[in-house]
Design an enzyme around this catalytic site. Structure first.
Site, short mmCIF file in Angstrom:
data_model
loop_
_atom_site.label_atom_id
_atom_site.label_comp_id
_atom_site.label_asym_id
_atom_site.label_seq_id
_atom_site.Cartn_x
_atom_site.Cartn_y
_atom_site.Cartn_z
N GLY A 46 -2.18 0.05 -1.72
CA GLY A 46 -3.25 0.89 -1.17
C GLY A 46 -2.66 2.26 -0.92
O GLY A 46 -2.11 2.88 -1.82
N GLU A 47 -2.72 2.69 0.30
CA GLU A 47 -2.10 3.97 0.66
C GLU A 47 -1.35 3.72 1.95
O GLU A 47 -1.94 3.45 2.99
CB GLU A 47 -3.18 5.05 0.80
CG GLU A 47 -2.67 6.46 0.50
CD GLU A 47 -1.74 6.98 1.59
OE1 GLU A 47 -0.65 7.49 1.27
OE2 GLU A 47 -2.10 6.85 2.78
N SER A 48 -0.04 3.82 1.87
CA SER A 48 0.77 3.32 2.99
C SER A 48 0.61 4.13 4.28
O SER A 48 0.70 3.56 5.37
CB SER A 48 2.24 3.25 2.57
OG SER A 48 2.71 4.51 2.18
N CYS A 78 3.48 -2.65 -3.83
CA CYS A 78 3.25 -1.20 -3.84
C CYS A 78 3.29 -0.62 -2.42
O CYS A 78 4.38 -0.53 -1.85
CB CYS A 78 1.94 -0.92 -4.56
SG CYS A 78 1.93 0.69 -5.33
N ARG A 108 8.41 6.92 -1.95
CA ARG A 108 7.00 6.56 -1.78
C ARG A 108 6.14 6.84 -3.02
O ARG A 108 5.26 6.04 -3.38
CB ARG A 108 6.45 7.35 -0.59
CG ARG A 108 5.27 6.71 0.06
CD ARG A 108 4.79 7.56 1.23
NE ARG A 108 3.38 7.76 1.05
CZ ARG A 108 2.81 8.90 0.68
NH1 ARG A 108 3.52 9.98 0.50
NH2 ARG A 108 1.52 8.96 0.53
N ILE A 142 0.37 2.24 -9.93
CA ILE A 142 -0.62 3.22 -9.45
C ILE A 142 0.02 4.05 -8.34
O ILE A 142 0.33 3.52 -7.27
CB ILE A 142 -1.88 2.50 -8.92
CG1 ILE A 142 -2.47 1.57 -10.00
CG2 ILE A 142 -2.92 3.52 -8.46
CD1 ILE A 142 -3.57 0.66 -9.51
N ARG A 143 0.21 5.33 -8.59
CA ARG A 143 0.92 6.19 -7.62
C ARG A 143 2.11 5.40 -7.05
O ARG A 143 2.31 5.31 -5.83
CB ARG A 143 0.02 6.62 -6.45
CG ARG A 143 -1.17 7.43 -6.79
CD ARG A 143 -1.91 7.91 -5.55
NE ARG A 143 -2.04 6.89 -4.51
CZ ARG A 143 -2.94 5.92 -4.50
NH1 ARG A 143 -3.84 5.86 -5.44
NH2 ARG A 143 -2.96 5.03 -3.54
N HIS A 201 1.29 -3.81 -9.30
CA HIS A 201 0.16 -4.57 -8.74
C HIS A 201 -0.14 -5.85 -9.54
O HIS A 201 -1.09 -5.86 -10.34
CB HIS A 201 -1.10 -3.70 -8.79
CG HIS A 201 -1.15 -2.61 -7.78
ND1 HIS A 201 -1.83 -2.72 -6.59
CD2 HIS A 201 -0.61 -1.38 -7.78
CE1 HIS A 201 -1.71 -1.60 -5.90
NE2 HIS A 201 -0.97 -0.77 -6.61
N GLU A 203 -1.77 -8.31 -8.66
CA GLU A 203 -3.12 -8.79 -8.35
C GLU A 203 -4.18 -8.13 -9.22
O GLU A 203 -5.34 -8.52 -9.20
CB GLU A 203 -3.41 -8.58 -6.85
CG GLU A 203 -3.77 -7.18 -6.39
CD GLU A 203 -2.57 -6.21 -6.34
OE1 GLU A 203 -1.46 -6.58 -6.77
OE2 GLU A 203 -2.78 -5.07 -5.89
N1 GLN Z 1 -0.80 1.78 -5.26
C1 GLN Z 1 -0.16 1.98 -4.12
O1 GLN Z 1 -0.10 1.13 -3.25
C2 GLN Z 1 0.40 3.35 -3.94
C3 GLN Z 1 1.24 3.51 -2.73
C4 GLN Z 1 1.40 4.98 -2.41
N2 GLN Z 1 2.43 5.60 -3.19
C5 GLN Z 1 1.66 5.13 -0.92
O2 GLN Z 1 2.33 5.94 -0.47
O3 GLN Z 1 1.14 4.40 -0.17
#
Ligand code: GLN
Length: 252
Positions: A46-48, A78, A108, A142-143, A201, A203
């Site tokens: 997600g987004e940490s 992730c 990150r 993803i990112r 990911h 999932e």
């Molecule tokens: N797909 C992801 O979970 C990306 C993580 C993202 N780089 C973060 O800082 O949270």
């Protein structure tokens, strides 16, 4: 065996769906007291930073740290990997709280921003050995973060090549760019005791070997604690193929 999935933000529904396909009920975790009723936990991507703010708001950090300290199986994917790391670099201004426990340093956003997201075939010798199937896995990044350093107790389960001068552009594993021994590699999956972490990911794919691997880890932990029943077994893969997809199109 009850498997919890931290459900504050990110791809928790996809993890719960993947567990369901393996015949296991995933429990959405949003409150500290819920951690008492589960024996293992998945922390999704997600987004940490956002996830950390929500975890703080719900006062989850002390209970999450305790859960890790007790040696219970935890898998971070992730953003979940970032959460589990002892140290993160490339954080937003002001930093963010981490659960910690996994002896590594992560970057990150190692591979860059959203538009630098990519998919790559990753060799997964350990997982293929335990779970069968092809020797590689389609990693969805993803990112994505990457693991820059690991401590002595950490086993590397997967790494991928990156171009040496520009770490933000991953070199594809297929194709001509692959030059054995000449490229730098970056770690994207590790295990340390009962902690599992992946920068990608699983999932979001229909290949459930990482979930199956984690469930076996969790079951072994349950056996060690001489606790009760297990719901996943060697037959899980055949169970998987017999089931009809009943949720997200991603699993069809
Ligand atoms: N797909 C992801 O979970 C990306 C993580 C993202 N780089 C973060 O800082 O949270």
């Amino acid at each position: 065996m009850a498997v919890g999935v931290l459900a504050l933000q990110g791809s928790f529904n996809e993890h719960i769906a993947a567990l369901r396909r393996l015949g296991v009920k995933g429990i959405a975790i949003r409150k500290p007291e819920q951690l008492e009723s589960i024996s293992s936990l998945i922390i999704p991507g997600g987004e940490s930073t956002t996830m950390a703010k929500l975890a703080e708001y719900h006062n989850l950090f002390p209970a999450l740290r305790e859960f890790v300290k007790m040696g219970k199986p935890v898998w971070g994917t992730c953003a979940g990997l970032i959460f589990l790391a002892n140290k993160a670099t490339g954080q937003k201004t002001g930093g963010q709280e981490l659960i910690g426990g996994l002896d590594c340093t992560v970057h990150r956003n190692f591979f860059g921003s959203q538009i630098q997201s990519f998919e790559a075939e990753i060799p997964i010798p350990e997982i293929a050995d335990k779970e069968g199937g092809p020797p590689s896995f389609r990693g969805v990044f993803i990112r994505a973060p990457a693991i820059l350093e690991v401590g002595p107790g950490v086993e590397v389960l997967a790494d991928i090549p990156v171009s040496s001068e520009k770490s933000s552009s991953p070199v594809t594993l297929q194709g001509e760019e692959e030059k054995a021994g000449s490229e730098e590699k970056v770690i994207v999956a590790v295990r340390q005791g009962k902690l599992l972490a992946t920068a990608f990911h699983p999932e979001l794919t229909a290949d459930f070997r990482w979930h199956s691997y984690f469930l076996k880890m969790a079951n072994e932990a349950g056996d060690e604690a001489s606790s009760s029943s297990s719901t996943i077994n060697e037959g899980s893969s055949s169970l998987l193929s017999e089931r009809t997809p009943n949720d997200l199109p991603i699993f069809q």
